[in-house]
Enzyme design. Structure first.
Site, PDB file in Angstrom:
ATOM      1  N   TYR A  16      -1.736  -0.358  10.700  1.00 14.35           N
ATOM      2  CA  TYR A  16      -1.805  -0.802   9.359  1.00 14.35           C
ATOM      3  C   TYR A  16      -0.547  -0.135   8.677  1.00 14.35           C
ATOM      4  O   TYR A  16       0.247  -1.038   7.691  1.00 14.35           O
ATOM      5  CB  TYR A  16      -3.204  -0.161   8.866  1.00 14.35           C
ATOM      6  CG  TYR A  16      -3.345  -0.424   7.273  1.00 14.35           C
ATOM      7  CD1 TYR A  16      -3.556  -1.780   6.861  1.00 14.35           C
ATOM      8  CD2 TYR A  16      -2.775   0.624   6.382  1.00 14.35           C
ATOM      9  CE1 TYR A  16      -3.770  -1.984   5.534  1.00 14.35           C
ATOM     10  CE2 TYR A  16      -3.099   0.154   4.902  1.00 14.35           C
ATOM     11  CZ  TYR A  16      -3.617  -0.832   4.461  1.00 14.35           C
ATOM     12  OH  TYR A  16      -3.721  -1.276   3.219  1.00 14.35           O
TER      13      TYR A  16
ATOM     14  N   SER B 143       0.965  -1.298   0.088  1.00 17.14           N
ATOM     15  CA  SER B 143      -0.092   0.021  -0.102  1.00 17.14           C
ATOM     16  C   SER B 143       0.945   1.161   0.085  1.00 17.14           C
ATOM     17  O   SER B 143       2.146   1.227   0.650  1.00 17.14           O
ATOM     18  CB  SER B 143      -1.027  -0.166   1.322  1.00 17.14           C
ATOM     19  OG  SER B 143      -1.356   1.101   1.577  1.00 17.14           O
TER      20      SER B 143
END
Length: 263
Positions: free
Chosen positions: A160, A147
Site C-alpha cells: 500500500y 495518503s
C-alpha cells in the site's frame, strides 16, 4: 469550462469522482455538488452509487457508472459514458483505493499486485482517460487522493505504501508535464480517516492483537498529534479548494491532512 463561470464556484463544470459511493469519495462528491458542479460517481458497487445519488438529491445533475478502475477497457467506457451524460470533464478526483495489511514476508505477489492495480494503476488509467480533453480545452483539475502512507512509511502495509508513494510521484511528474496547459495536478494525503476502510483496519488490529475496540482506536490515533481521526469532510474541503478555478498556481503538491503527523 464556461468562461463566465463564477471563479468561486464550480458552476457549469463536470467532475468525476472515483470511489464515490462512500467514505471520502462520497464527502468529496457532496462538496462538489454543493459548489455547483455536475458530478459523475464511479465505483465498483452500483447500489452504493445509486444510494449516494439519492442522498445528494435528484434535483442535481449526477450520473453513476459502475466500473473497476483497474480494467482499461472498462475505464474507457466509463469515461465515455460520463461525457455522454454530463459533458466534457473539467475535474477528476482519483479517490478509488484499497488497503490490505500483511508483514512483508507474508506479502505475496497477488497482494502486491492488487495494491498497485487499484491504488496506482487505477489513477493512471483514469487520468489517461480524462487528460487529453482537458489539455485540448485549456483547463482541468486533477486531484489524487493519496495518503500519508505516500509521504512516510508504515509497517505491515508495504504494498500500500509503495502504491501511494507512486501516486505522489505520478502527481509531481504529470504536474510538470502539464504546467503550461491550464491543467493542475495535485494530491491530498489524509492520515487515518473515519471511513469504512478505517473500520476494516481496526477490525484487523482487534482480531490479530486481541485489543478492545477502544484500545485499537487509541493506538491508531496516536499517529496523529491531535490524537484523533480525520473526518471525510476535512479531506473534501481540501479537494474543493484545489478544484477551484482560482487555485491555478497550485500544482504538483502533496498536501498532508493529518493533524500534524507529516510536516
Amino acid at each position: 469550462m464556461n468562461a463566465t463561470a463564477n471563479a468561486y464556484s464550480l458552476d457549469d463544470m463536470h467532475a468525476v469522482v472515483t470511489g464515490g459511493g462512500s467514505g471520502i469519495g462520497a464527502a468529496i462528491a457532496r462538496e462538489l455538488v454543493e459548489a455547483g458542479a455536475r458530478v459523475t460517481l464511479m465505483g465498483r458497487d452500483a447500489a452504493k452509487l445509486e444510494a449516494q445519488r439519492a442522498e445528494l438529491g435528484k434535483s442535481h445533475a449526477i450520473h453513476c457508472v459502475a466500473v473497476d478502475v483497474t480494467q482499461p477497457d472498462a475505464v474507457a467506457d466509463a469515461f465515455a459514458s460520463a461525457r455522454d451524460a454530463l459533458g466534457p470533464i473539467d475535474i477528476l478526483v482519483n479517490n478509488a483505493g484499497q488497503a490490505q495489511a500483511a508483514p512483508f514476508g507474508k506479502t505475496d505477489l497477488g497482494l502486491w499486485q492488487r495494491m498497485l492495480d487499484v491504488n496506482l494503476t487505477g489513477v493512471f488509467l483514469c487520468t489517461q482517460a480524462a487528460l487529453p480533453s482537458m489539455i485540448e480545452r485549456g483547463f482541468g483539475r486533477i486531484v489524487n487522493v493519496a495518503s500519508t502512507a505516500g509521504q512516510i512509511g508504515y509497517p505491515y502495509v508495504t504494498a500500500y505504501c509503495a502504491a501511494k508513494h507512486g501516486v505522489i510521484g505520478l502527481t509531481r511528474a504529470l504536474a510538470l508535464e502539464t504546467a503550461t496547459t491550464g491543467v493542475t495536478v495535485n494530491a491530498v494525503c489524509p492520515g487515518y480517516t473515519e471511513t469504512p476502510l478505517l473500520q476494516t483496519s481496526l477490525d484487523q488490529v482487534i482480531t490479530k492483537t486481541g485489543r478492545s475496540a477502544d484500545d485499537a482506536r487509541a493506538a491508531l490515533q496516536r499517529a496523529n498529534p491531535q490524537r484523533r481521526f480525520i473526518e471525510p469532510d476535512e479531506v473534501a474541503h481540501a479537494v474543493l479548494w484545489l478544484a477551484m478555478p482560482e487555485s491555478g498556481s497550485m500544482t504538483g503538491q502533496s498536501i498532508s491532512i493529518s493533524g500534524g503527523e507529516v510536516m
